[in-house]
Design a protein around this motif. Structure first.
Motif, PDB file in Angstrom:
ATOM      1  N   ILE A 197       0.849  -1.205   0.000  1.00 19.10           N
ATOM      2  CA  ILE A 197       0.000   0.000   0.000  1.00 19.10           C
ATOM      3  C   ILE A 197       0.881   1.251   0.000  1.00 19.10           C
ATOM      4  N   LEU A 198       1.913   1.251   0.838  1.00 18.09           N
ATOM      5  CA  LEU A 198       2.799   2.422   0.906  1.00 18.09           C
ATOM      6  C   LEU A 198       3.516   2.653  -0.425  1.00 18.09           C
ATOM      7  N   ALA A 199       3.955   1.562  -1.065  1.00 24.29           N
ATOM      8  CA  ALA A 199       4.673   1.697  -2.335  1.00 24.29           C
ATOM      9  C   ALA A 199       3.748   2.256  -3.417  1.00 24.29           C
ATOM     10  N   LEU A 200       2.503   1.756  -3.463  1.00 16.76           N
ATOM     11  CA  LEU A 200       1.558   2.259  -4.460  1.00 16.76           C
ATOM     12  C   LEU A 200       1.211   3.722  -4.174  1.00 16.76           C
ATOM     13  N   PHE A 201       1.082   4.034  -2.890  1.00 14.38           N
ATOM     14  CA  PHE A 201       0.814   5.421  -2.514  1.00 14.38           C
ATOM     15  C   PHE A 201       1.944   6.329  -3.003  1.00 14.38           C
ATOM     16  N   ILE A 202       3.191   5.898  -2.756  1.00  9.74           N
ATOM     17  CA  ILE A 202       4.346   6.706  -3.140  1.00  9.74           C
ATOM     18  C   ILE A 202       4.408   6.883  -4.655  1.00  9.74           C
ATOM     19  N   ALA A 203       4.086   5.800  -5.372  1.00 13.71           N
ATOM     20  CA  ALA A 203       4.130   5.851  -6.836  1.00 13.71           C
ATOM     21  C   ALA A 203       3.175   6.936  -7.345  1.00 13.71           C
ATOM     22  N   ALA A 204       1.990   7.001  -6.731  1.00 16.95           N
ATOM     23  CA  ALA A 204       1.015   8.012  -7.146  1.00 16.95           C
ATOM     24  C   ALA A 204       1.437   9.395  -6.639  1.00 16.95           C
ATOM     25  N   HIS A 205       1.842   9.459  -5.387  1.00 23.21           N
ATOM     26  CA  HIS A 205       2.225  10.717  -4.741  1.00 23.21           C
ATOM     27  C   HIS A 205       3.306  11.459  -5.551  1.00 23.21           C
ATOM     28  N   LEU A 206       4.343  10.708  -5.958  1.00 20.95           N
ATOM     29  CA  LEU A 206       5.446  11.353  -6.677  1.00 20.95           C
ATOM     30  C   LEU A 206       4.994  11.877  -8.032  1.00 20.95           C
ATOM     31  N   LEU A 207       4.050  11.173  -8.653  1.00 21.18           N
ATOM     32  CA  LEU A 207       3.547  11.643  -9.950  1.00 21.18           C
ATOM     33  C   LEU A 207       2.717  12.920  -9.773  1.00 21.18           C
ATOM     34  N   PHE A 208       1.853  12.934  -8.749  1.00 19.98           N
ATOM     35  CA  PHE A 208       1.044  14.140  -8.501  1.00 19.98           C
ATOM     36  C   PHE A 208       1.949  15.327  -8.186  1.00 19.98           C
ATOM     37  N   GLU A 209       2.973  15.049  -7.390  1.00 25.39           N
ATOM     38  CA  GLU A 209       3.945  16.069  -7.000  1.00 25.39           C
ATOM     39  C   GLU A 209       4.615  16.659  -8.235  1.00 25.39           C
ATOM     40  N   ALA A 210       4.867  15.760  -9.227  1.00 26.43           N
ATOM     41  CA  ALA A 210       5.610  16.170 -10.420  1.00 26.43           C
ATOM     42  C   ALA A 210       4.773  17.034 -11.355  1.00 26.43           C
ATOM     43  N   SER A 211       3.492  17.258 -11.008  1.00 28.74           N
ATOM     44  CA  SER A 211       2.663  18.118 -11.867  1.00 28.74           C
ATOM     45  C   SER A 211       3.262  19.529 -11.950  1.00 28.74           C
ATOM     46  N   ILE A 212       4.137  19.862 -11.009  1.00 26.40           N
ATOM     47  CA  ILE A 212       4.787  21.179 -11.029  1.00 26.40           C
ATOM     48  C   ILE A 212       5.675  21.330 -12.278  1.00 26.40           C
ATOM     49  N   ILE A 213       6.127  20.197 -12.824  1.00 27.21           N
ATOM     50  CA  ILE A 213       6.968  20.265 -14.022  1.00 27.21           C
ATOM     51  C   ILE A 213       6.135  20.818 -15.191  1.00 27.21           C
ATOM     52  N   ILE A 214       4.839  20.449 -15.195  1.00 29.27           N
ATOM     53  CA  ILE A 214       3.968  20.924 -16.275  1.00 29.27           C
ATOM     54  C   ILE A 214       3.737  22.439 -16.100  1.00 29.27           C
ATOM     55  N   SER A 215       3.178  22.802 -14.978  1.00 32.70           N
ATOM     56  CA  SER A 215       2.989  24.231 -14.707  1.00 32.70           C
ATOM     57  C   SER A 215       2.546  24.416 -13.259  1.00 32.70           C
ATOM     58  N   LYS A 216       2.611  25.660 -12.808  1.00 34.18           N
ATOM     59  CA  LYS A 216       2.144  25.966 -11.451  1.00 34.18           C
ATOM     60  C   LYS A 216       0.631  25.742 -11.383  1.00 34.18           C
ATOM     61  N   ASP A 217      -0.057  26.100 -12.458  1.00 34.49           N
ATOM     62  CA  ASP A 217      -1.507  25.927 -12.487  1.00 34.49           C
ATOM     63  C   ASP A 217      -1.885  24.457 -12.332  1.00 34.49           C
ATOM     64  N   ALA A 218      -1.132  23.575 -13.010  1.00 31.68           N
ATOM     65  CA  ALA A 218      -1.413  22.131 -12.947  1.00 31.68           C
ATOM     66  C   ALA A 218      -1.233  21.634 -11.517  1.00 31.68           C
ATOM     67  N   MET A 219      -0.153  22.066 -10.868  1.00 31.91           N
ATOM     68  CA  MET A 219       0.099  21.619  -9.499  1.00 31.91           C
ATOM     69  C   MET A 219      -0.977  22.147  -8.563  1.00 31.91           C
ATOM     70  N   TYR A 220      -1.404  23.389  -8.817  1.00 32.74           N
ATOM     71  CA  TYR A 220      -2.436  23.997  -7.967  1.00 32.74           C
ATOM     72  C   TYR A 220      -3.753  23.236  -8.120  1.00 32.74           C
ATOM     73  N   ALA A 221      -4.041  22.818  -9.363  1.00 30.83           N
ATOM     74  CA  ALA A 221      -5.261  22.057  -9.623  1.00 30.83           C
ATOM     75  C   ALA A 221      -5.226  20.727  -8.865  1.00 30.83           C
ATOM     76  N   VAL A 222      -4.062  20.067  -8.870  1.00 29.06           N
ATOM     77  CA  VAL A 222      -3.912  18.788  -8.157  1.00 29.06           C
ATOM     78  C   VAL A 222      -4.100  19.013  -6.655  1.00 29.06           C
ATOM     79  N   THR A 223      -3.503  20.111  -6.147  1.00 29.97           N
ATOM     80  CA  THR A 223      -3.636  20.423  -4.715  1.00 29.97           C
ATOM     81  C   THR A 223      -5.106  20.590  -4.351  1.00 29.97           C
ATOM     82  N   ARG A 224      -5.812  21.364  -5.178  1.00 26.41           N
ATOM     83  CA  ARG A 224      -7.221  21.630  -4.876  1.00 26.41           C
ATOM     84  C   ARG A 224      -8.065  20.360  -5.008  1.00 26.41           C
ATOM     85  N   LEU A 225      -7.667  19.495  -5.928  1.00 26.13           N
ATOM     86  CA  LEU A 225      -8.383  18.222  -6.086  1.00 26.13           C
ATOM     87  C   LEU A 225      -8.353  17.438  -4.773  1.00 26.13           C
TER      88      LEU A 225
END
Lengths: 257, 252
Positions: A35-63
């Motif tokens: 469970i922790l490994a799957l969580f981390i796999a998803a977490h790191l991808l969501f975190e990486a939305s900042i590479i796309i743009s600040k808006d993308a990361m903000y959208a993920v945060t609000r989600l």
């Protein structure tokens, strides 16, 4: 080795025939790890939305703060999630520590064995033990902050924490540890329980090993890139640290002089 | 015509006889000339014949069947009789297997260890004695099942998996792959009347299958190429279902 099991202590007689705990503990260690490994796999991808743009990361945060479901942000959801992950993390650590060498002698025997045999998978376990140990501390700090300061997540808030609040050395170490630990862990989990072994387990193991290394390097690449992005944003934003991000289409129109 | 000269092999051996008073462990290096098709068995005999008659090592079959010549070859456990020197570098280091009782030099007493293991795991067919009848023909077995049992029965108890296991180095009560493989073998056998619970009693703890840390040293050093990883995983799943289901134990 002592094969002689005739000499049982009083506890062994009182406890009856078999104990179910070893089976359950082993399963629980694997499950919490999965469970922790799957969580981390998803977490790191969501975190990486900042590479796309600040808006993308903000959208993920609000989600994750429930904005798109409830119409406003509830950082409490993040606190709750962090607390749940923290509990799993503690449980997993408690179970996994059973496998650590418990004396200097055991440690020395294992190290000498590992150095002589030059065996890849033995070394992989050792990397897992070391990164696991490091995460007792690194992971706890991160999880506690996420639990208590869950409203401070966002393109600027996170970047400020990383750059201006000096969290980046901890995040860098944690990042490397968690990716190594999770990728190796998933590979070893598959072999431990024989999942995905197919008709030819020996060939399948080679494939799983290759997949493990690919996952490891892809995740390291993505995550280091996203940490770097936060660093740059944090640096640029350092004179205004603390100020929050506003979506580009929600920003008030600039007043013309 | 080009004449190829044979390599000079430098073989370093960990020498120590615990039965000789005052003897201390030391490395001794012998130089011999490599011959075509030379195995470590031949090399060691060469050393004993021409360099040091006191060198102790075990051999019986010379064909990878008896399991007595297992030793640590350049850090890895393997059978000396099946190891060709041409596949090794010019400098070879030999040491006795760890874990087992040292007889002297490269010779270890795997026999008493394996006997203890077999007694501990009751590695024999268990039948109801009252139902046993010598006059009855044995029940026929499907060839696929017989093959599967035979595959696991190929274990020669050489001790390589024990020497290759990081877990057993730390925890000497762990049964190791050789023990788990035996349980997998008897568990397959319809002639063995033991229940899954009986097997759980033997290996359902941290000295048994749940103590295995999946380092896979056993799988990678087994000279008989036994499917150890796959069988240990199978037993782990099997024992888990028993450990999860059965409610008769006290749970402590």
């Amino acid at each position: 080795m002592r094969h002689d099991r005739e000499h049982k202590s009083v506890a062994a007689y009182l406890c009856g025939y078999i104990s179910h705990m070893p089976a359950r503990l082993d399963f629980l260690q694997s499950m919490t790890g999965l469970i922790l490994a799957l969580f981390i796999a998803a977490h790191l991808l969501f975190e990486a939305s900042i590479i796309i743009s600040k808006d993308a990361m903000y959208a993920v945060t609000r989600l994750f703060e429930g904005y798109y479901f409830f119409g406003e942000s509830y950082p409490g959801i993040i606190s709750f999630l962090a607390a749940a992950i923290f509990l799993l993390f503690i449980l997993h650590a408690m179970l996994a520590i059973r496998k650590f060498p418990s004396s200097y002698r055991q440690y020395q025997l294992f190290m000498s064995h590992m150095q002589h045999i030059e065996h890849g998978d033995t070394r992989l376990w050792f990397y897992q033990a070391i990164t696991g140990f490091m995460m007792f501390f690194l992971g706890s700090v991160h999880l506690y902050i996420m639990m208590t300061q869950s409203s401070d997540i966002g393109p600027y808030a996170s970047a400020d924490r990383i750059y201006s609040d000096w969290m980046w050395p901890l995040y860098l170490l944690l990042l490397i540890c968690v990716i190594l630990h999770a990728a190796i862990g998933l590979y070893r989990l598959a072999l431990k329980w024989g999942i995905f072994e197919g008709a030819r387990p020996k060939q399948r193991r080679k494939l799983l090993r290759k997949l493990m290394f690919i996952t490891l390097f892809v995740y390291l690449g993505i995550s280091l890139m996203s940490l770097g992005t936060y660093m740059v944003i944090g640096y640029q934003h350092s004179d205004r640290a603390g100020e929050r991000f506003i979506l580009s289409n929600e920003q008030p129109a600039e007043v013309q002089p | 015509m080009k004449i190829e000269t044979n390599r000079r092999l430098k073989i370093s051996i960990l020498r120590f006889d615990p039965h000789v008073k005052g003897d201390k462990p030391r490395m001794e290096t012998y130089e011999i000339e490599e011959a075509p098709g030379m195995t470590l068995f031949i090399a060691l005999n060469d050393i004993r014949q021409h360099h040091d008659a006191s060198l102790k090592f075990d051999f019986v079959c010379r064909a990878g069947i008896c399991g007595s010549c297992a030793m640590i070859i350049n850090g890895k456990p393997d059978l000396a009789c099946r190891t060709l020197t041409k596949k090794l570098p010019g400098e070879i280091t030999l040491a006795p297997l760890p874990v087992f009782e040292l007889i002297g030099d490269l010779s270890v007493f795997t026999g008493n260890w394996m006997r203890g293991l077999n007694e501990r795991l009751e590695a024999w067919i268990h039948e109801e004695e009252s139902e046993f009848n010598f006059n009855l023909l044995e029940e026929p077995m499907e060839p696929e099942l017989a093959d599967e049992i035979y595959e696991l029965d190929r274990c020669i108890e050489c001790g390589c998996c024990v020497a290759g296991c990081g877990t057993i180095q730390m925890r000497e009560e762990f049964v190791g792959a050789v023990g788990l493989n035996k349980i997998a073998r008897y568990q397959l056998d319809p002639r063995d009347k033991r229940s899954d619970k009986d097997y759980y009693d033997l290996i359902g703890d941290e000295d048994g299958v749940f103590g295995c840390m999946t380092l896979l040293g056993c799988e990678d050093v087994c000279p008989k190429n036994l499917p150890l990883q796959s069988k240990i995983a199978y037993l782990r799943r099997k024992m888990l279902t028993i450990g999860m289901k059965d409610k008769s134990g006290c749970g402590c």
